[in-house]
Design a protein around this motif. Sequence first.
Motif, PDB file in Angstrom:
ATOM      1  N   ALA A 103       0.718  -1.278  -0.047  1.00  0.00           N
ATOM      2  CA  ALA A 103      -0.476   0.166   0.159  1.00  0.00           C
ATOM      3  C   ALA A 103       1.196   1.686   0.193  1.00  0.00           C
ATOM      4  O   ALA A 103       0.068   2.651   0.033  1.00  0.00           O
ATOM      5  CB  ALA A 103      -1.051   0.017   0.811  1.00  0.00           C
ATOM      6  N   GLN A 104       1.737   0.897   0.583  1.00  0.00           N
ATOM      7  CA  GLN A 104       2.976   2.357   0.676  1.00  0.00           C
ATOM      8  C   GLN A 104       4.511   2.199  -0.127  1.00  0.00           C
ATOM      9  O   GLN A 104       4.985   1.052   0.486  1.00  0.00           O
ATOM     10  CB  GLN A 104       3.315   2.728   1.955  1.00  0.00           C
ATOM     11  N   ALA A 105       4.596   2.667  -1.469  1.00  0.00           N
ATOM     12  CA  ALA A 105       6.196   2.275  -2.163  1.00  0.00           C
ATOM     13  C   ALA A 105       7.163   2.605  -0.731  1.00  0.00           C
ATOM     14  O   ALA A 105       8.035   1.660  -0.315  1.00  0.00           O
ATOM     15  CB  ALA A 105       6.213   3.267  -2.816  1.00  0.00           C
ATOM     16  N   ASP A 106       7.305   3.526  -0.409  1.00  0.00           N
ATOM     17  CA  ASP A 106       8.351   3.902   0.965  1.00  0.00           C
ATOM     18  C   ASP A 106       8.553   2.776   1.823  1.00  0.00           C
ATOM     19  O   ASP A 106       9.542   1.409   2.336  1.00  0.00           O
ATOM     20  CB  ASP A 106       8.632   4.907   1.383  1.00  0.00           C
ATOM     21  N   ALA A 107       7.639   1.731   2.502  1.00  0.00           N
ATOM     22  CA  ALA A 107       8.058   1.248   3.185  1.00  0.00           C
ATOM     23  C   ALA A 107       7.898  -0.381   2.860  1.00  0.00           C
ATOM     24  O   ALA A 107       9.014  -0.833   3.835  1.00  0.00           O
ATOM     25  CB  ALA A 107       6.124   1.164   4.126  1.00  0.00           C
ATOM     26  N   PHE A 108       6.624  -0.820   1.399  1.00  0.00           N
ATOM     27  CA  PHE A 108       7.373  -1.716   1.083  1.00  0.00           C
ATOM     28  C   PHE A 108       8.890  -2.212   0.762  1.00  0.00           C
ATOM     29  O   PHE A 108       9.067  -3.044   1.294  1.00  0.00           O
ATOM     30  CB  PHE A 108       6.572  -1.948  -0.330  1.00  0.00           C
ATOM     31  N   HIS A 109       9.507  -0.946  -0.327  1.00  0.00           N
ATOM     32  CA  HIS A 109      11.498  -1.168  -0.366  1.00  0.00           C
ATOM     33  C   HIS A 109      12.034  -1.026   0.836  1.00  0.00           C
ATOM     34  O   HIS A 109      12.648  -2.473   0.519  1.00  0.00           O
ATOM     35  CB  HIS A 109      10.989   0.022  -0.950  1.00  0.00           C
ATOM     36  N   LEU A 110      11.321  -0.064   2.198  1.00  0.00           N
ATOM     37  CA  LEU A 110      12.640  -0.266   3.005  1.00  0.00           C
ATOM     38  C   LEU A 110      11.862  -2.032   4.007  1.00  0.00           C
ATOM     39  O   LEU A 110      13.136  -2.668   3.915  1.00  0.00           O
ATOM     40  CB  LEU A 110      12.542   0.049   4.568  1.00  0.00           C
ATOM     41  N   PHE A 111      10.933  -2.480   4.000  1.00  0.00           N
ATOM     42  CA  PHE A 111      10.272  -3.726   3.949  1.00  0.00           C
ATOM     43  C   PHE A 111      11.356  -5.038   3.358  1.00  0.00           C
ATOM     44  O   PHE A 111      11.703  -5.429   4.131  1.00  0.00           O
ATOM     45  CB  PHE A 111       9.369  -4.224   4.378  1.00  0.00           C
ATOM     46  N   ARG A 112      11.106  -4.862   1.999  1.00  0.00           N
ATOM     47  CA  ARG A 112      12.002  -5.831   1.392  1.00  0.00           C
ATOM     48  C   ARG A 112      13.981  -5.701   1.423  1.00  0.00           C
ATOM     49  O   ARG A 112      13.998  -6.591   1.054  1.00  0.00           O
ATOM     50  CB  ARG A 112      11.513  -5.311  -0.048  1.00  0.00           C
ATOM     51  N   GLN A 113      13.800  -4.575   1.534  1.00  0.00           N
ATOM     52  CA  GLN A 113      15.828  -4.494   0.951  1.00  0.00           C
ATOM     53  C   GLN A 113      16.318  -4.707   2.668  1.00  0.00           C
ATOM     54  O   GLN A 113      17.404  -4.762   2.677  1.00  0.00           O
ATOM     55  CB  GLN A 113      16.037  -3.458   0.894  1.00  0.00           C
ATOM     56  N   ASP A 114      15.515  -3.986   4.066  1.00  0.00           N
ATOM     57  CA  ASP A 114      16.477  -4.855   5.524  1.00  0.00           C
ATOM     58  C   ASP A 114      15.130  -4.182   6.033  1.00  0.00           C
ATOM     59  O   ASP A 114      14.907  -3.335   6.727  1.00  0.00           O
ATOM     60  CB  ASP A 114      16.895  -3.182   5.167  1.00  0.00           C
ATOM     61  N   LYS A 115      14.612  -5.580   6.633  1.00  0.00           N
ATOM     62  CA  LYS A 115      14.188  -5.518   7.445  1.00  0.00           C
ATOM     63  C   LYS A 115      14.158  -5.110   8.738  1.00  0.00           C
ATOM     64  O   LYS A 115      12.939  -4.515   9.774  1.00  0.00           O
ATOM     65  CB  LYS A 115      13.278  -7.492   7.738  1.00  0.00           C
ATOM     66  N   ALA A 116      15.209  -5.285   9.118  1.00  0.00           N
ATOM     67  CA  ALA A 116      15.904  -4.512  10.636  1.00  0.00           C
ATOM     68  C   ALA A 116      15.984  -3.159  10.536  1.00  0.00           C
ATOM     69  O   ALA A 116      15.378  -2.124  11.728  1.00  0.00           O
ATOM     70  CB  ALA A 116      17.087  -5.199  11.128  1.00  0.00           C
ATOM     71  N   ALA A 117      15.989  -3.027   9.516  1.00  0.00           N
ATOM     72  CA  ALA A 117      15.648  -0.970   9.148  1.00  0.00           C
ATOM     73  C   ALA A 117      14.145  -0.751   9.907  1.00  0.00           C
ATOM     74  O   ALA A 117      13.973  -0.033  10.136  1.00  0.00           O
ATOM     75  CB  ALA A 117      16.658  -0.308   7.950  1.00  0.00           C
ATOM     76  N   TYR A 118      13.359  -1.150   8.563  1.00  0.00           N
ATOM     77  CA  TYR A 118      11.856  -1.264   8.247  1.00  0.00           C
ATOM     78  C   TYR A 118      11.666  -1.215  10.585  1.00  0.00           C
ATOM     79  O   TYR A 118      10.796  -0.668  10.498  1.00  0.00           O
ATOM     80  CB  TYR A 118      11.671  -2.366   7.826  1.00  0.00           C
ATOM     81  N   GLU A 119      11.925  -3.020  10.783  1.00  0.00           N
ATOM     82  CA  GLU A 119      11.548  -2.406  12.621  1.00  0.00           C
ATOM     83  C   GLU A 119      11.776  -1.249  13.319  1.00  0.00           C
ATOM     84  O   GLU A 119      10.875  -0.589  14.706  1.00  0.00           O
ATOM     85  CB  GLU A 119      11.864  -4.086  12.693  1.00  0.00           C
ATOM     86  N   ARG A 120      12.721  -0.678  13.156  1.00  0.00           N
ATOM     87  CA  ARG A 120      13.995   0.561  13.480  1.00  0.00           C
ATOM     88  C   ARG A 120      12.680   1.295  13.810  1.00  0.00           C
ATOM     89  O   ARG A 120      12.088   2.469  14.052  1.00  0.00           O
ATOM     90  CB  ARG A 120      14.787   0.376  13.388  1.00  0.00           C
ATOM     91  N   LYS A 121      12.389   1.705  11.881  1.00  0.00           N
ATOM     92  CA  LYS A 121      11.269   2.579  11.227  1.00  0.00           C
ATOM     93  C   LYS A 121      10.324   2.487  12.475  1.00  0.00           C
ATOM     94  O   LYS A 121       9.500   3.572  12.629  1.00  0.00           O
ATOM     95  CB  LYS A 121      11.675   3.033  10.403  1.00  0.00           C
ATOM     96  N   VAL A 122       8.930   1.389  11.777  1.00  0.00           N
ATOM     97  CA  VAL A 122       8.122   1.319  13.278  1.00  0.00           C
ATOM     98  C   VAL A 122       8.574   2.026  14.361  1.00  0.00           C
ATOM     99  O   VAL A 122       7.323   2.513  14.666  1.00  0.00           O
ATOM    100  CB  VAL A 122       7.903  -0.524  12.968  1.00  0.00           C
ATOM    101  N   ARG A 123       9.576   0.975  15.249  1.00  0.00           N
ATOM    102  CA  ARG A 123       9.628   1.366  16.496  1.00  0.00           C
ATOM    103  C   ARG A 123      10.026   2.895  17.233  1.00  0.00           C
ATOM    104  O   ARG A 123       9.552   3.710  17.737  1.00  0.00           O
ATOM    105  CB  ARG A 123      10.412   1.224  17.235  1.00  0.00           C
TER     106      ARG A 123
END
Length: 136
Positions: A103-123
């Motif tokens: 649904a969101q391109a930026d979150a999708f790319h971060l999730f796919r490329q670096d899940k740890a960074a994605y989780e840090r961003k969520v927190r």
Amino acid sequence: MSGICRTRLQEERKQWRKDHPFGFYARPEKEADGSLNLLVWEVGIPGKQNTPWESEYPSKPPKCTVCLSILDEEKSWKPAITIKQILLGIQDLLNDPNPGDPAQADAFHLFRQDKAAYERKVRQIAREMQAQGQLA
């Protein structure tokens, strides 16, 4: 709003008030005249344990639009889907997003490329919302 839609949403509201998952809330917005707008709901969705969203949910939720495949007539939507099922679906997507239908391109790319960074961003977002008084 058609009579069928209004009746269905009123019944959904009654059912929700009788039986809803612990920690969740859902209520229609009130209009200036005090009537309920059954097409716009304020909701709170707790994060599941052991996820970046754990115990975090808006006490004053920001306005947002829900984009779920279960709401898309061409995908999984069915007339029998309830408010409870929609909110549980959102809760699942908070920790387990669907990379096959982002649904969101930026979150999708971060999730796919670096899940740890994605989780840090969520927190980080959860902490910022909490500091602004938007999270309980």
